[in-house]
Write a protein that holds these residues in place. Structure first.
Motif, PDB file in Angstrom:
ATOM      1  N   LEU A 125      45.256   5.010 -92.252  1.00 13.98           N
ATOM      2  CA  LEU A 125      45.580   3.695 -91.694  1.00 13.98           C
ATOM      3  C   LEU A 125      47.064   3.601 -91.368  1.00 13.98           C
ATOM      4  O   LEU A 125      47.447   3.149 -90.272  1.00 13.98           O
ATOM      5  N   ALA A 126      47.916   4.034 -92.306  1.00 11.38           N
ATOM      6  CA  ALA A 126      49.360   3.958 -92.097  1.00 11.38           C
ATOM      7  C   ALA A 126      49.802   4.813 -90.913  1.00 11.38           C
ATOM      8  O   ALA A 126      50.719   4.438 -90.169  1.00 11.38           O
ATOM      9  N   TYR A 127      49.137   5.935 -90.718  1.00 15.20           N
ATOM     10  CA  TYR A 127      49.511   6.819 -89.601  1.00 15.20           C
ATOM     11  C   TYR A 127      48.945   6.323 -88.275  1.00 15.20           C
ATOM     12  O   TYR A 127      49.674   6.215 -87.271  1.00 15.20           O
ATOM     13  N   ALA A 128      47.644   5.995 -88.245  1.00 18.11           N
ATOM     14  CA  ALA A 128      46.977   5.693 -86.978  1.00 18.11           C
ATOM     15  C   ALA A 128      47.446   4.374 -86.362  1.00 18.11           C
ATOM     16  O   ALA A 128      47.410   4.221 -85.134  1.00 18.11           O
ATOM     17  N   ARG A 129      47.881   3.433 -87.162  1.00 24.29           N
ATOM     18  CA  ARG A 129      48.311   2.138 -86.606  1.00 24.29           C
ATOM     19  C   ARG A 129      49.553   2.285 -85.730  1.00 24.29           C
ATOM     20  O   ARG A 129      49.849   1.404 -84.919  1.00 24.29           O
ATOM     21  N   HIS A 130      50.274   3.403 -85.888  1.00 23.48           N
ATOM     22  CA  HIS A 130      51.464   3.659 -85.079  1.00 23.48           C
ATOM     23  C   HIS A 130      51.219   4.698 -83.979  1.00 23.48           C
ATOM     24  O   HIS A 130      52.151   5.065 -83.265  1.00 23.48           O
ATOM     25  N   HIS A 131      49.977   5.178 -83.862  1.00 19.95           N
ATOM     26  CA  HIS A 131      49.644   6.191 -82.859  1.00 19.95           C
ATOM     27  C   HIS A 131      48.385   5.735 -82.132  1.00 19.95           C
ATOM     28  O   HIS A 131      47.269   5.935 -82.628  1.00 19.95           O
ATOM     29  N   GLU A 132      48.574   5.135 -80.998  1.00 19.56           N
ATOM     30  CA  GLU A 132      47.482   4.498 -80.283  1.00 19.56           C
ATOM     31  C   GLU A 132      46.386   5.482 -79.910  1.00 19.56           C
ATOM     32  O   GLU A 132      45.190   5.163 -79.990  1.00 19.56           O
ATOM     33  N   ARG A 133      46.768   6.657 -79.519  1.00 20.83           N
ATOM     34  CA  ARG A 133      45.758   7.648 -79.138  1.00 20.83           C
ATOM     35  C   ARG A 133      44.870   8.006 -80.334  1.00 20.83           C
ATOM     36  O   ARG A 133      43.641   8.104 -80.195  1.00 20.83           O
ATOM     37  N   THR A 134      45.479   8.175 -81.487  1.00 18.68           N
ATOM     38  CA  THR A 134      44.712   8.468 -82.700  1.00 18.68           C
ATOM     39  C   THR A 134      43.817   7.297 -83.062  1.00 18.68           C
ATOM     40  O   THR A 134      42.655   7.480 -83.454  1.00 18.68           O
ATOM     41  N   ARG A 135      44.342   6.091 -82.916  1.00 21.12           N
ATOM     42  CA  ARG A 135      43.550   4.908 -83.234  1.00 21.12           C
ATOM     43  C   ARG A 135      42.311   4.824 -82.350  1.00 21.12           C
ATOM     44  O   ARG A 135      41.211   4.547 -82.839  1.00 21.12           O
ATOM     45  N   ARG A 136      42.481   5.058 -81.055  1.00 19.80           N
ATOM     46  CA  ARG A 136      41.333   5.002 -80.141  1.00 19.80           C
ATOM     47  C   ARG A 136      40.299   6.053 -80.510  1.00 19.80           C
ATOM     48  O   ARG A 136      39.091   5.802 -80.472  1.00 19.80           O
ATOM     49  N   TYR A 137      40.774   7.239 -80.860  1.00 17.66           N
ATOM     50  CA  TYR A 137      39.859   8.315 -81.262  1.00 17.66           C
ATOM     51  C   TYR A 137      39.060   7.904 -82.490  1.00 17.66           C
ATOM     52  O   TYR A 137      37.830   8.096 -82.553  1.00 17.66           O
ATOM     53  N   ILE A 138      39.734   7.336 -83.492  1.00 18.89           N
ATOM     54  CA  ILE A 138      39.049   6.927 -84.722  1.00 18.89           C
ATOM     55  C   ILE A 138      37.983   5.876 -84.425  1.00 18.89           C
ATOM     56  O   ILE A 138      36.856   5.946 -84.945  1.00 18.89           O
ATOM     57  N   MET A 139      38.306   4.900 -83.578  1.00 22.22           N
ATOM     58  CA  MET A 139      37.344   3.848 -83.280  1.00 22.22           C
ATOM     59  C   MET A 139      36.130   4.408 -82.544  1.00 22.22           C
ATOM     60  O   MET A 139      34.987   4.030 -82.828  1.00 22.22           O
ATOM     61  N   ARG A 140      36.360   5.316 -81.618  1.00 21.00           N
ATOM     62  CA  ARG A 140      35.231   5.896 -80.880  1.00 21.00           C
ATOM     63  C   ARG A 140      34.364   6.770 -81.777  1.00 21.00           C
ATOM     64  O   ARG A 140      33.125   6.677 -81.779  1.00 21.00           O
ATOM     65  N   VAL A 141      35.017   7.630 -82.534  1.00 26.91           N
ATOM     66  CA  VAL A 141      34.287   8.491 -83.458  1.00 26.91           C
ATOM     67  C   VAL A 141      33.560   7.642 -84.492  1.00 26.91           C
ATOM     68  O   VAL A 141      32.431   7.955 -84.905  1.00 26.91           O
ATOM     69  N   GLY A 142      34.185   6.558 -84.914  1.00 24.20           N
ATOM     70  CA  GLY A 142      33.587   5.682 -85.904  1.00 24.20           C
ATOM     71  C   GLY A 142      32.274   5.099 -85.430  1.00 24.20           C
ATOM     72  O   GLY A 142      31.287   5.067 -86.180  1.00 24.20           O
ATOM     73  N   TRP A 143      32.243   4.629 -84.182  1.00 25.59           N
ATOM     74  CA  TRP A 143      31.001   4.045 -83.664  1.00 25.59           C
ATOM     75  C   TRP A 143      29.901   5.100 -83.552  1.00 25.59           C
ATOM     76  O   TRP A 143      28.723   4.831 -83.839  1.00 25.59           O
ATOM     77  N   VAL A 144      30.261   6.317 -83.161  1.00 26.23           N
ATOM     78  CA  VAL A 144      29.269   7.403 -83.102  1.00 26.23           C
ATOM     79  C   VAL A 144      28.742   7.695 -84.511  1.00 26.23           C
ATOM     80  O   VAL A 144      27.529   7.859 -84.722  1.00 26.23           O
TER      81      VAL A 144
END
Length: 569
Positions: free
Chosen positions: A309-328
């Motif tokens: 959470l601490a890392y991804a909130r500052h890296h938009e590309r990582t955040r988008r990846y997590i959200m997409r992978v999360g839904w899958v």
């Protein structure tokens, strides 16, 4: 309606978003808990809950207490699991409140929930009734108290002491949580209040320690030595593969990157960063003593969630990846949840076909008690799904368990019982029967018209023995046998005295002996036996003891074994 929901959702603050999704997750777990059949261990812990105590063979008492409380509210599987479903939203809410940034946003809240929900480990252990749920809850409480203690808040040492006791009552792995939180924050050990907290913990654990003392420290002996195995090469890849899967393989590289990039500034942040690393290497080293179950590392989820959470909130590309992978991931997990309830694929697994399986055994039993051999969870499941009488005899080729502390087999004395068994060379075709079960297994049994348990006969070794013996050495030992039962036991006819050499969990050798003696009711007798230290025993540490062996019955040590090392040839 859709627009109304969107407007209301848009009005939620970050905390509200987390509460909303955790609440929906809890409702889903509640449905799952009520409509999925019990796993083996869940039925075993339901057996614990029938007799509340300050301790149990495998685990401390919190799991049994939660099962007991749930069953007083609901019946069936939901009763067993109800309070376990409540723990997950509570401990995730505590974690959120601990790690949410000062400048938190709605996007951070959604990211936190998605990372948490994407873990197969948390999805499964959000509703099943096993000690890992209480461990997670207790860990969250400990982290909250640890953070307050590190900030030197008033009375925090007392909260920390209570939290550490809560960890111990949840699962013994809790000691690692405490250890790995303090190691990177070793300066906290210099505070006098740290030891005051430890004193509170010790005081609260006195009832459990008394129980352990009265039961020969059974839990500690089991976890520290009795379950050890010889290292196998496949343990390492299995360990790594299991962790990769249960914490979401799509996110595994990101966990490593987030931990590497994380720069903690507070004691809590240091504990959350280093706990996953410490747990990983601790259990990696533990592979030398046997395979590792992935749920033993479940508490690293706190560190993985917080650092990612601490890392991804500052890296938009990582955040988008997590959200997409999360839904899958959630879509795949939805299919798994449907399978666990309805089993459209017809999979044969422990959470399926329990009603039909144990109804078939109950039909065979026809009201008679059933004594299972070695399979402690099978006996517990039979009792849960049929509410018929059952017991589990321990098996020297497997391990002992909580059933040894129950008196069910004593209450069956003199009655006709159905005994799960196997054919002996002297059996006729009609003595041992077998049926196929709905779960794909079979049940093989014989009928004992007048059951006479001998499990509690105590065999003591009176002769002094060296700590080490040599292959080929002849041992002459004086034994005393005590009969605690109301009936006479003839050793050498119905029951054969047998020497047992047991090393670890599975290396067992048995050597029948020849004494003939009669044990009167509540009486004792002595005998002298002669046995050889055979060559096949060389180079191992053993528990040496004796048992009264009966054809068709499983058995365990009668009395306490002694520790003996057999030297190399």
């Amino acid at each position: 309606m859709k627009r109304f929901i969107e407007e209301k959702y848009a009005m939620l603050r970050p905390d509200g978003i987390v509460m909303l999704w955790l609440g929906l997750w809890w409702l889903l777990n509640l449905v799952q808990a009520g409509f999925s059949e019990l796993a083996h261990d869940e039925a075993y812990y339901d057996m614990f809950a029938e007799h509340l105590a300050w301790g149990y063979f495998d685990h401390p008492p919190m799991t049994a207490l939660l099962v007991w409380a749930g069953e007083h509210l609901f019946g069936g599987e939901l009763g067993v699991r109800f309070f376990f479903t409540l723990l997950q939203p509570i401990y995730l809410w505590i974690l959120w409140r601990l790690v949410r940034p000062d400048d938190t946003t709605r996007r951070d809240a959604s990211l936190f929930v998605m990372i948490s929900a994407s873990m197969l480990m948390l999805q499964l252990y959000g509703f099943i009734a096993v000690p890992d749920g209480p461990l997670m809850f207790s860990t969250a409480v400990f982290l909250w108290a640890f953070d307050a203690f590190a900030r030197e808040k008033r009375g925090a040492w007392l909260m920390l002491g209570v939290a550490m006791a809560l960890l111990a009552y949840a699962k013994y792995h809790g000691v690692l949580v405490v250890l790995f939180a303090f190691i990177p924050n070793w300066r906290l050990l210099l505070r006098p209040h740290t030891y005051a907290a430890g004193a509170v913990t010790l005081l609260l654990l006195i009832p459990h320690l008394i129980w352990q003392y009265n039961h020969d420290w059974a839990s500690f002996a089991y976890h520290l030595s009795d379950r050890n195995r010889t290292f196998e090469p496949d343990y390492l890849p299995t360990y790594l593969l299991n962790l990769w899967v249960v914490f979401n393989p799509f996110l595994a590289p990101l966990y490593i990157k987030a931990i590497a990039k994380n720069r903690p500034t507070t004691p809590l942040e240091r504990a959350l960063k280093w706990t996953p690393v410490a747990f990983f290497f601790f259990f990696l080293a533990s592979l030398a003593k046997g395979d590792i179950q992935p749920q033993w590392l479940i508490v690293i989820a706190f560190g993985l969630i917080s650092t990612l959470l601490a890392y991804a909130r500052h890296h938009e590309r990582t955040r988008r990846y997590i959200m997409r992978v999360g839904w899958v991931t959630l879509a795949l997990l939805a299919l798994v949840r449907i399978e666990m309830i309805f089993n459209p694929l017809g999979i044969r697994f422990e959470v399926f076909d329990n009603h039909a399986t144990f109804d078939a055994i109950a039909h065979v039993a026809d009201g008679r008690p059933v004594i299972f051999h070695g399979k402690y969870s099978t006996a517990a499941k039979y009792h849960f799904y049929t509410r018929e009488e059952a017991f589990c005899e321990p098996d020297i080729f497997y391990r002992t368990h909580q059933w040894q502390f129950r008196d069910d087999d004593d209450r069956f004395a003199g009655r006709e019982v159905v005994l799960e068994s196997w054919p002996e060379p002297t059996d006729s075709a009609s003595v041992v029967q077998s049926i196929d079960l709905a779960n794909g297994k079979n049940f093989t049994w014989r009928v004992d018209p007048c059951f006479r348990p001998v499990r509690r006969v105590d065999v003591k070794i009176l002769s002094p023995m060296d700590e080490a013996v040599s292959p080929g050495e002849e041992l002459t030992l004086e034994l005393e046998l005590h009969n605690p039962y109301d009936y006479e036991i003839t050793v050498g006819e119905d029951y054969r005295l047998t020497a047992i050499w047991k090393s670890g969990r599975f290396f067992v050798r048995e050597y029948p002996l020849a004494p003939y003696l009669t044990l009167p009711p509540h009486g004792s007798a002595r005998c002298t036996i002669h046995t050889t230290v055979y060559e096949e025993l060389a180079g191992h540490d053993f528990k040496l003891g004796f048992t009264l062996r009966r054809p068709g019955y499983t058995h365990w040590f009668n009395g306490k074994p002694i520790s003996v090392k057999v030297t190399e040839k």
